[in-house]
Design a protein around this motif. Structure first.
Motif, PDB file in Angstrom:
ATOM      1  N   LEU A 229       0.822  -1.214   0.000  1.00 38.13           N
ATOM      2  CA  LEU A 229       0.000   0.000   0.000  1.00 38.13           C
ATOM      3  C   LEU A 229       0.858   1.266   0.000  1.00 38.13           C
ATOM      4  CD1 LEU A 229      -2.733  -1.182   2.510  1.00 38.13           C
ATOM      5  CD2 LEU A 229      -3.059  -0.700   0.075  1.00 38.13           C
ATOM      6  N   PHE A 230       2.021   1.202   0.622  1.00 31.35           N
ATOM      7  CA  PHE A 230       2.905   2.370   0.647  1.00 31.35           C
ATOM      8  C   PHE A 230       3.396   2.736  -0.753  1.00 31.35           C
ATOM      9  CE2 PHE A 230       4.717   2.984   5.211  1.00 31.35           C
ATOM     10  CZ  PHE A 230       3.436   3.213   5.675  1.00 31.35           C
ATOM     11  N   GLU A 231       3.368   1.785  -1.682  1.00 29.49           N
ATOM     12  CA  GLU A 231       3.795   2.059  -3.052  1.00 29.49           C
ATOM     13  C   GLU A 231       2.609   2.323  -3.991  1.00 29.49           C
ATOM     14  OE1 GLU A 231       6.877   2.429  -4.014  1.00 29.49           O
ATOM     15  OE2 GLU A 231       7.668   1.956  -2.026  1.00 29.49           O
ATOM     16  N   ASP A 232       1.396   2.239  -3.475  1.00 31.74           N
ATOM     17  CA  ASP A 232       0.205   2.385  -4.314  1.00 31.74           C
ATOM     18  C   ASP A 232      -0.061   3.860  -4.615  1.00 31.74           C
ATOM     19  OD1 ASP A 232      -2.166   0.987  -5.517  1.00 31.74           O
ATOM     20  OD2 ASP A 232      -3.210   2.383  -4.211  1.00 31.74           O
ATOM     21  N   SER A 233      -0.364   4.176  -5.867  1.00 26.64           N
ATOM     22  CA  SER A 233      -0.584   5.587  -6.252  1.00 26.64           C
ATOM     23  C   SER A 233      -1.758   6.195  -5.500  1.00 26.64           C
ATOM     24  CB  SER A 233      -0.827   5.677  -7.766  1.00 26.64           C
ATOM     25  OG  SER A 233      -1.968   4.939  -8.149  1.00 26.64           O
ATOM     26  N   GLU A 234      -2.756   5.393  -5.165  1.00 21.84           N
ATOM     27  CA  GLU A 234      -3.924   5.939  -4.469  1.00 21.84           C
ATOM     28  C   GLU A 234      -3.563   6.439  -3.076  1.00 21.84           C
ATOM     29  OE1 GLU A 234      -8.625   4.817  -3.626  1.00 21.84           O
ATOM     30  OE2 GLU A 234      -7.304   3.381  -4.612  1.00 21.84           O
ATOM     31  N   LYS A 235      -2.580   5.809  -2.445  1.00 18.90           N
ATOM     32  CA  LYS A 235      -2.123   6.284  -1.138  1.00 18.90           C
ATOM     33  C   LYS A 235      -1.599   7.717  -1.241  1.00 18.90           C
ATOM     34  CE  LYS A 235       1.977   6.451   1.511  1.00 18.90           C
ATOM     35  NZ  LYS A 235       3.424   6.542   1.243  1.00 18.90           N
ATOM     36  N   PHE A 236      -0.793   7.992  -2.275  1.00 20.79           N
ATOM     37  CA  PHE A 236      -0.237   9.335  -2.443  1.00 20.79           C
ATOM     38  C   PHE A 236      -1.340  10.336  -2.770  1.00 20.79           C
ATOM     39  CE2 PHE A 236       3.322   6.478  -3.268  1.00 20.79           C
ATOM     40  CZ  PHE A 236       4.307   7.034  -2.475  1.00 20.79           C
ATOM     41  N   GLU A 237      -2.287   9.939  -3.611  1.00 21.18           N
ATOM     42  CA  GLU A 237      -3.384  10.834  -3.980  1.00 21.18           C
ATOM     43  C   GLU A 237      -4.251  11.164  -2.773  1.00 21.18           C
ATOM     44  OE1 GLU A 237      -5.370   8.634  -6.986  1.00 21.18           O
ATOM     45  OE2 GLU A 237      -3.729   8.823  -8.453  1.00 21.18           O
ATOM     46  N   ARG A 238      -4.584  10.180  -1.977  1.00 24.38           N
ATOM     47  CA  ARG A 238      -5.452  10.400  -0.825  1.00 24.38           C
ATOM     48  C   ARG A 238      -4.738  11.219   0.259  1.00 24.38           C
ATOM     49  NH1 ARG A 238     -10.099   7.367   0.020  1.00 24.38           N
ATOM     50  NH2 ARG A 238     -10.717   6.085  -1.770  1.00 24.38           N
ATOM     51  N   MET A 239      -3.486  10.918   0.505  1.00 19.55           N
ATOM     52  CA  MET A 239      -2.765  11.665   1.543  1.00 19.55           C
ATOM     53  C   MET A 239      -2.490  13.098   1.109  1.00 19.55           C
ATOM     54  SD  MET A 239      -0.177   8.943   3.327  1.00 19.55           S
ATOM     55  CE  MET A 239      -0.841   7.546   4.251  1.00 19.55           C
ATOM     56  N   THR A 240      -2.196  13.288  -0.177  1.00 18.58           N
ATOM     57  CA  THR A 240      -1.998  14.662  -0.680  1.00 18.58           C
ATOM     58  C   THR A 240      -3.281  15.464  -0.570  1.00 18.58           C
ATOM     59  OG1 THR A 240      -0.283  13.920  -2.210  1.00 18.58           O
ATOM     60  CG2 THR A 240      -1.365  16.020  -2.707  1.00 18.58           C
ATOM     61  N   ALA A 241      -4.408  14.852  -0.913  1.00 23.71           N
ATOM     62  CA  ALA A 241      -5.695  15.547  -0.792  1.00 23.71           C
ATOM     63  C   ALA A 241      -5.987  15.894   0.651  1.00 23.71           C
ATOM     64  CB  ALA A 241      -6.814  14.672  -1.378  1.00 23.71           C
ATOM     65  N   PHE A 242      -5.691  14.985   1.573  1.00 19.70           N
ATOM     66  CA  PHE A 242      -5.896  15.250   3.008  1.00 19.70           C
ATOM     67  C   PHE A 242      -5.051  16.432   3.468  1.00 19.70           C
ATOM     68  CE2 PHE A 242      -4.452  14.717   7.367  1.00 19.70           C
ATOM     69  CZ  PHE A 242      -5.659  14.620   8.062  1.00 19.70           C
ATOM     70  N   LEU A 243      -3.780  16.434   3.091  1.00 19.46           N
ATOM     71  CA  LEU A 243      -2.892  17.515   3.506  1.00 19.46           C
ATOM     72  C   LEU A 243      -3.306  18.855   2.900  1.00 19.46           C
ATOM     73  CD1 LEU A 243       0.508  15.623   3.305  1.00 19.46           C
ATOM     74  CD2 LEU A 243      -0.678  16.354   5.398  1.00 19.46           C
TER      75      LEU A 243
END
Length: 249
Positions: A229-243
């Protein structure tokens, strides 16, 4: 594939509603239903979606296994685990399963609900295991699932002392997530599934995989799932949106 005879299957983009439909037999689980549910499982293994399993809103989820067929089964049938293997397959589906229970869930009908990941009940739901009265035991997962779900004491009350849990008792012991009125069961179940699916579907699948893994697989399975999951693109998209939302506020 021919149309099911014992099920109503309602397919949506992200979930599949399956309604047990043998009203004259109180939705008793027979060989045809077992085969048709295996077909549904195969479909959900190929194209993972949330499974919602219900008996409808007529006051019966499932009244057990089909006694006429059960009476004719012998030792080799028991060892084949006809119902148990189906319920294990439901348990192992890639995406979560939800049992929406209105009314009686007895014997094998209760055991199929135990195999689902989450249970939602109406106020008239009741759970029980009357198998010893028929000269058998709850052989489709009841003993080990109830111990895992409720602990040994409550499991023995149901399996040995014949205790029937009503909806409020089932909620109190943690067997069901919530209790709603029959007229809102469908809406409440869809709302629950919507809440599940607000997150990453990959994270949901891997969380289910980790929860269901045997004790000896931990913590290794958790670390491997998180690494994926740490390498999944959706993780980066969701965390960036949260921030970004946090910065904007």
């Amino acid at each position: 594939m021919s149309a099911p005879r014992t099920l109503f299957v309602d397919r949506h983009e992200d979930r599949v509603w399956v309604t047990l439909h043998r009203p004259a037999e109180r939705n008793a689980v027979d060989a045809t239903m077992v085969a048709e549910l295996h077909d549904v499982c195969a479909e959900l293994e190929r194209d993972p979606k949330v499974l919602v399993l219900t008996g409808g809103t007529d006051g019966v989820f499932a009244g057990g296994a089909d006694i006429a067929q059960l009476r004719e089964r012998r030792r080799d049938d028991a060892l084949a685990g006809i119902n148990l293997r189906l319920f294990e397959r439901i348990r192992a589906l890639p995406m979560p399963s939800v049992a929406a229970i209105d009314g009686w869930a007895l014997g094998g009908g209760a055991e199929i609900a135990y195999a689902c990941d989450v249970r939602l009940a109406t106020s008239r739901a009741k759970f029980g295991q009357p198998e010893p009265q028929l000269g058998i035991l709850a052989g489709a997962g009841g003993p080990f699932r109830l111990v895992r779900l409720l602990g040994e004491s409550v499991a023995k009350q149901i399996l040995l002392a014949g205790r029937t849990l009503d909806a409020d008792e089932a909620r109190q012991v943690g067997l069901v997530l919530d209790v709603v009125e029959p007229e809102v069961m469908v809406a409440a179940t869809d709302k629950l599934v919507d809440r599940m699916l607000r997150g990453s579907r990959t994270a949901l699948r891997l969380t289910k995989f980790a929860v269901d893994a045997p004790p000896e697989a931990h913590p290794h399975v958790d670390l491997l799932a998180q690494a994926l999951l740490f390498e999944d693109s959706e993780k980066f998209e969701r965390m960036t949106a949260f921030l970004n939302r946090k910065t904007a506020s």
